[in-house]
Design an enzyme around this catalytic site. Sequence first.
Site, PDB file in Angstrom:
ATOM      1  CB  VAL A 172       3.628   2.050  -8.986  1.00 22.00           C
ATOM      2  CG1 VAL A 172       4.690   3.122  -8.844  1.00 22.00           C
ATOM      3  CG2 VAL A 172       4.239   0.755  -9.518  1.00 22.00           C
ATOM      4  CG  ASP A 173      -0.153  -3.193  -8.826  1.00 19.51           C
ATOM      5  OD1 ASP A 173      -1.297  -2.727  -8.614  1.00 19.51           O
ATOM      6  OD2 ASP A 173       0.033  -4.304  -9.346  1.00 19.51           O
ATOM      7  CG  LEU A 174      -0.196  -0.831  -1.230  1.00 21.00           C
ATOM      8  CD1 LEU A 174       0.927  -1.776  -0.827  1.00 21.00           C
ATOM      9  CD2 LEU A 174      -0.203   0.396  -0.325  1.00 21.00           C
TER      10      LEU A 174
END
Length: 237
Positions: A172-174
Amino acid sequence: MHLATCRTGKTFILYDADSVCDAEPTPQIGPSLIDPAYWRRTGRVVGEAPGRGSSLFLDVGRAQWVLRPYRRGGLIARISEARYLWTGLERSRAYRELRLTAHLHALGLPVPQPVAASVTRHGPATYSAALITVRIPGAEALAERLADADTALLERVGATVRRFHEAGLDHVDLNARNLLIDEADQVWLIDLDRCRLRPPGAWRQANLERLGRSLIKFGAADAMVAIRRGYASDADD
């Protein structure tokens, strides 16, 4: 990897018994394991990472560990920087991240080896947490390598992201700070907080778009062309 659990008072710890036993000297399984003050008192803090939560690099003899306290960001941090709503031990952020990391590590994917996750209750409604993983020697964030990253490295980044997607990981936080490059130019993925396993879907494209926005912030928008090429090439293999 042998995951075990321990409880001391209001603190619950899920840990890899093999990793902890390999540490020199072996830390006691308990609150001190995840207490930054303990590591500072014993003179075993060898560095500190920037960013929210101030992760510490710990010298444990044969390897180094990364101790990362969970910290909130954004507006919610004004209310509580380090407390989270209690919904059950296995649903805590630390336990979920450690179990997910252990699962991906067992698949042979390039994630840091998990060591321990701790959860400390604060009354009936909240908890604080921390995570310990093995530090990747010589690794730098992709963000720090963008200026000299060649096409081969960027394509390798894309191929690595594809491997995780094939395993079902929705990161979700690439972004360019959560992708690390080690001394051999191998690509690693870190910070699996709030990530989950999912069947194929639109989330894959959303991950790539998020990475693209991150690269724009670092002035390297063009790098996404090679990353997408590596991602597509891996899909064809």
